[in-house]
Design an enzyme around this catalytic site. Structure first.
Site, PDB file in Angstrom:
ATOM      1  N   LYS A 218      22.778 -60.721 -10.701  1.00  0.00           N
ATOM      2  CA  LYS A 218      21.716 -59.885 -10.141  1.00  0.00           C
ATOM      3  C   LYS A 218      21.008 -60.620  -9.006  1.00  0.00           C
ATOM      4  CE  LYS A 218      20.419 -57.494 -14.472  1.00  0.00           C
ATOM      5  NZ  LYS A 218      20.702 -56.111 -14.047  1.00  0.00           N
TER       6      LYS A 218
ATOM      7  N   ARG B 284      26.398 -52.053 -22.906  1.00  0.00           N
ATOM      8  CA  ARG B 284      27.303 -51.092 -23.560  1.00  0.00           C
ATOM      9  C   ARG B 284      28.407 -51.802 -24.335  1.00  0.00           C
ATOM     10  NH1 ARG B 284      28.414 -48.394 -17.846  1.00  0.00           N
ATOM     11  NH2 ARG B 284      26.294 -49.195 -17.633  1.00  0.00           N
TER      12      ARG B 284
END
Ligand code: BES
Ligand code: MN
Ligand code: ZN
Length: 491
Positions: free
Chosen positions: A273, A347
């Site tokens: 990020k 996920r």
């Protein structure tokens, strides 16, 4: 904070401040305006002045001259016709913040009776007042915040409402304790709350009668949790999988299983990020915090239902051993996924937890996760995204959200979106790109749902907020706890 409920007698209590709610029509809900006028002349003058309008969120302090109850805070509630429990929570938060701002350590609130049952009103007052004065200040060594609100006194009209209010306040207190725990866990930096210490926090619930088992890396490996292991690969710290069981229901009753994303720090991994704001990703275990907080709340309430909480937890870090874009991984149920982006890690750990949930033959599974930036773009910090495979379950969650005001908005899981997460080499791909990012994340999860009714809550926006409002405080909010406790109590 200590909570006491007692009958309202003008000289029967002592408190640094007493809050009364006054509407725009200048009638105090519960029709005690006359009492207040006769008790406190200064308050009568305020009511009669044009300065005081009863506008929503206004708070006017009045000095009574009494040593035992020196301050009255007249809190405006706005119009009476559209009053609601949420407006009461907010009014109580205005009262508590104003009292705290005046360095009061005790606050009495005159419980208004405006059509709500005394238990519901007391619950709302406790939630609004207590949650609004939360702050995460343990790391200050200088400029330490001074004394805080320590005592909340709820004053009621009669004997009947006394018992109802006591019941409601106890519910409110259990909920507040759950939300506060969730906030503390989310706000804690990742050098304090990391996978092992997060699992330790889950273990702490055993003192309340929750049965807690924590699986270590060897056990996770034996179960074949390839998603959790892949995300963990880049981290120096081992993963854990916490299992919390509350057996308050009939023996043999199928449980509701709650699953929380426990990424204690999300750097993005190899798909790293940008550095600006990366520190917020210490809160990427907000789903896990909500599950642990909810388990705490229902244990304190001794809920008469079976509930299981599952928390897969790891950091997501880049390193020479980290998992990489292009990798193919295999989950607990044997399905495979191609890794398109290592920053779509939540996920992957949830997928294994959804497989694990099957062993309970659950009547429903609800997962909570700070899953997608796209959800923040869609809904801001105001509501959680809801997706699921069972309209009845979704409906119940929407209703619980409206009651608790821990609100959710439903998004569709239409099959057309599946196209975006098709892989050329594996069963599914872990990222569908920017379009419909919240939905494709949920569709990915659905691949691991084995027949049971399932709902997914994306709390990326609701779980962490840049600015507080009323009783929702800056940083980790504990979103999901009030929602789930309401849902489970009204199941
Ligand atoms: N933890 C983030 C999602 C997030 C972003 C939560 C901002 C709260 C605030 C999640 O792991 C993530 O990085 N998601 C990616 C998915 C993408 C790579 C498909 C995202 O949303 O950008
Ligand atoms: Mn990520
Ligand atoms: Zn994440």
């Amino acid at each position: 904070m200590k909570i006491t409920i007692q009958r309202f007698k003008s000289d029967g209590y002592a408190a640094d401040a007493t809050a009364v709610f006054v509407s725009q029509d200048k009638t105090e809900f519960g029709a005690r305006t006359a009492t207040i006028r006769s008790l406190w002349g200064a308050a009568a003058n305020v009511l009669d002045s044009n300065d005081f309008t009863g506008a929503r969120d206004s708070a006017t302090p009045v000095y009574t001259g009494s040593k035992k109850m020196p301050r009255l805070i007249m809190v405006g509630t706005g119009g009476e016709s559209d009053f609601s429990l949420e407006r009461l929570r907010r009014a109580a938060s205005v009262a508590a913040q104003r009292a705290a701002g005046m360095k009061c350590t005790s606050l009495a609130i005159v419980l208004p009776s405006f059509g709500f049952a005394a238990n519901e009103a007391a619950q709302a007052v406790v939630e609004g007042a207590m949650l609004s004065v939360y702050s995460f200040d343990k790391y200050f060594t200088e400029n330490k915040p001074g004394k805080k609100l320590e005592r909340l006194l709820i004053l009621v009209e009669d004997e009947k409402s006394l018992n109802d209010a006591k019941r409601g306040a106890a519910v409110g207190e259990a909920i507040v304790n759950g939300v506060t725990l969730a906030r503390d866990l989310a706000n804690a930096p990742s050098n304090e709350i990391y996978p092992e210490s997060l699992a330790e926090q889950a273990k702490g619930l055993s003192s309340l009668g929750v049965k807690v088992t924590v699986l270590n890396k060897a056990q996770i490996t034996r179960l074949g949790m390839g998603g959790l292991l892949a995300v963990n690969q880049g981290s120096e710290k081992p993963p854990f999988f916490a299992v919390m069981e509350w057996n308050g229901g009939r023996k043999g009753e199928a449980p509701v299983v709650l699953v929380g994303k426990g990424i204690t720090f999300d750097s993005g991994g190899i798909s790293i990020k940008p550095s600006a704001g990366m520190g917020e990703m210490k809160m990427d275990m907000g789903g896990a915090a909500a599950v642990i907080g909810t388990m705490r709340g229902i244990a304190e309430l001794k809920l008469n239902r079976n509930v299981v909480g599952l928390v897969p937890t790891t950091e997501n870090m880049p390193s020479g051993s980290a998992y990489k874009p292009g990798d193919v991984i295999t989950f607990m149920n044997g399905k495979t996924a191609e890794i398109d982006n290592t920053d779509a890690e939540g996920r992957l750990i949830l997928a294994d937890a959804l497989c694990y949930a099957s062993r309970y033959k659950p009547q429903a599974v609800i997962d909570l996760a700070t899953l997608t930036g796209a959800c923040v773009i869609a809904l801001g910090n105001v509501a959680s995204g809801l997706m699921g495979n069972n309209p009845e379950l979704n409906g119940k969650i929407v209703e619980a959200g409206n009651r608790s005001y821990d609100r959710v908005v439903e998004l569709p899981l239409w099959e057309e979106y599946e196209e975006l997460i098709k892989s050329d080499i594996a069963d599914v791909k872990n990222s569908g790109g920017r379009a419909a990012g919240t939905i494709t994340a949920a569709l990915f999860l659905q691949h691991f749902v084995d027949g049971y009714p399932w709902a997914h809550l994306d709390i990326a926006g609701s779980g962490m907020v840049p600015k507080g409002s009323w009783y929702v405080t800056k940083g980790g909010t504990g979103a999901g706890v009030r929602l789930l406790i309401d849902l489970l109590r009204n199941w």
